[in-house]
Design an enzyme around this catalytic site. Structure first.
Site, PDB file in Angstrom:
ATOM      1  N   ASN A  20       0.786  -1.152   0.068  1.00 26.92           N
ATOM      2  CA  ASN A  20       0.049  -0.034  -0.080  1.00 26.92           C
ATOM      3  C   ASN A  20       0.836   1.351   0.000  1.00 26.92           C
ATOM      4  OD1 ASN A  20      -2.152   1.934   0.392  1.00 26.92           O
ATOM      5  ND2 ASN A  20      -3.114   0.973   1.765  1.00 26.92           N
ATOM      6  N   TYR A  27       1.483   8.531   5.244  1.00 31.56           N
ATOM      7  CA  TYR A  27       1.944   8.607   6.690  1.00 31.56           C
ATOM      8  C   TYR A  27       3.533   9.328   6.896  1.00 31.56           C
ATOM      9  CZ  TYR A  27      -1.776   5.824   8.328  1.00 31.56           C
ATOM     10  OH  TYR A  27      -3.173   5.341   8.678  1.00 31.56           O
TER      11      TYR A  27
END
Length: 59
Positions: A20, A27
Site C-alpha cells: 500500500n 504517513y
C-alpha cells in the site's frame, strides 16, 4: 493523535501493508518513519506490514 497527546505518550505506531504505497507515502508526509517489518499469515498467504511510528512531542 489527540488521544496520544492527551495520554502524553512518547510515540504512536501502526502497521501498513508493504503493497500500500499510497498509505505509506501519506504517513511519511505526516511525520511517520519506518522502524521494522512484521510478517503474518492469512490463510496460507504470507503478508508483510511496514511498521511505522511518529514521535510525539511532550511538554
Amino acid at each position: 493523535m489527540d488521544v496520544a497527546k492527551e495520554k502524553r505518550v512518547s510515540y504512536v505506531w501502526l502497521g501498513v501493508s508493504e503493497e500500500n504505497s499510497r498509505a505509506i507515502r501519506f504517513y511519511q508526509r505526516n511525520g511517520f518513519v519506518e522502524f521494522d517489518k512484521h510478517i503474518f499469515v492469512i490463510a496460507e498467504d504470507e503478508q508483510t506490514d511496514i511498521m511505522i511510528k511518529k514521535e510525539m512531542i511532550t511538554l
